[in-house]
Design an enzyme around this catalytic site. Structure first.
Site, short mmCIF file in Angstrom:
data_model
loop_
_atom_site.label_atom_id
_atom_site.label_comp_id
_atom_site.label_asym_id
_atom_site.label_seq_id
_atom_site.Cartn_x
_atom_site.Cartn_y
_atom_site.Cartn_z
N ILE A 131 0.92 -1.15 0.00
CA ILE A 131 0.00 0.00 0.00
C ILE A 131 0.95 1.20 0.00
O ILE A 131 1.54 1.54 1.02
CB ILE A 131 -0.94 0.01 1.22
CG1 ILE A 131 -1.83 -1.23 1.22
CG2 ILE A 131 -1.77 1.30 1.23
CD1 ILE A 131 -2.76 -1.34 2.42
N PRO A 132 1.16 1.80 -1.17
CA PRO A 132 2.29 2.70 -1.39
C PRO A 132 2.17 4.11 -0.80
O PRO A 132 2.12 5.10 -1.52
CB PRO A 132 2.40 2.72 -2.91
CG PRO A 132 1.00 2.53 -3.37
CD PRO A 132 0.37 1.58 -2.38
N CYS A 133 2.19 4.19 0.52
CA CYS A 133 2.12 5.49 1.17
C CYS A 133 3.39 6.31 0.94
O CYS A 133 3.39 7.52 1.13
CB CYS A 133 1.82 5.33 2.66
SG CYS A 133 3.01 4.32 3.53
N HIS A 134 4.46 5.66 0.49
CA HIS A 134 5.70 6.38 0.21
C HIS A 134 5.54 7.33 -0.99
O HIS A 134 6.37 8.21 -1.17
CB HIS A 134 6.86 5.40 -0.03
CG HIS A 134 6.64 4.46 -1.17
ND1 HIS A 134 5.92 3.28 -1.02
CD2 HIS A 134 7.01 4.52 -2.48
CE1 HIS A 134 5.89 2.66 -2.19
NE2 HIS A 134 6.54 3.38 -3.08
N ARG A 135 4.49 7.18 -1.75
CA ARG A 135 4.27 8.03 -2.93
C ARG A 135 3.59 9.35 -2.60
O ARG A 135 3.32 10.15 -3.49
CB ARG A 135 3.44 7.27 -3.97
CG ARG A 135 4.15 6.04 -4.50
CD ARG A 135 3.34 5.31 -5.53
NE ARG A 135 4.00 4.05 -5.87
CZ ARG A 135 3.37 2.95 -6.23
NH1 ARG A 135 2.04 2.94 -6.34
NH2 ARG A 135 4.04 1.86 -6.51
#
Length: 166
Positions: A131-135
């Site tokens: 779940i790409p919260c780094h984006r």
């Protein structure tokens, strides 16, 4: 509940599953580490969900453009957080967004939201990387808070940018 650990370029990852889905993926030392992992979780490194996650992560970290299907995901959180996490999963590697843009997207779906509430949901994401919260970036495009640390966020964004430029 089941758990295991994996080595990665980010450090040791801890994975959790309720049996059929991945419920947690944390990097060693991150904020809210293993927040939804019961202390009595059984160590099960050969669990199919963990093997599928490991295969996906191996492809992801090797920079491959074609990734296998994600394992089933079942993060634990409020209905609002679930919506934010679903929205994050709609992004593609190499894409970035802002808290404000996520807020507007949620509002356009009829979900009351503020950038602060979105930030709280992003910060409590229990399944890093997949779940790409780094984006998610600050309004000015700056690297802002990441539970795993800004160095790791930078690493993930650079990895995805290289993948996208091929």
């Amino acid at each position: 509940m089941y758990k295991t650990t994996l080595s990665s370029p980010l450090g040791t990852l801890t994975l959790a599953s309720e049996g059929s889905s991945l419920t947690g993926l944390w990097v060693e030392g991150q904020k809210y580490f293993a927040s939804t992992l019961p202390v009595d979780a059984e160590d099960a490194p050969q669990h199919p969900v963990f093997l599928q996650t490991a295969a996906w992560l191996d492809c992801y970290f090797s920079g491959e453009n074609s990734l296998p299907p994600l394992p089933p995901l079942a993060p634990q959180g409020s209905a609002f957080r679930q919506e934010v996490w679903r929205l994050l999963q709609e992004s593609s590697p190499g894409d970035t967004t802002t808290y404000g843009a996520l807020t507007k997207a949620l509002q356009s779906r009829g979900i009351p939201a503020s950038p602060q509430a979105v930030g709280g949901a992003v910060g409590h994401n229990p399944i890093l990387i997949l779940i790409p919260c780094h984006r998610v970036l600050g309004a000015d495009g700056s690297l802002t808070g990441y539970a795993g640390g800004l160095d790791r966020k930078r690493f993930l964004l650079e990895l995805e940018a290289k993948k996208r430029s091929r």
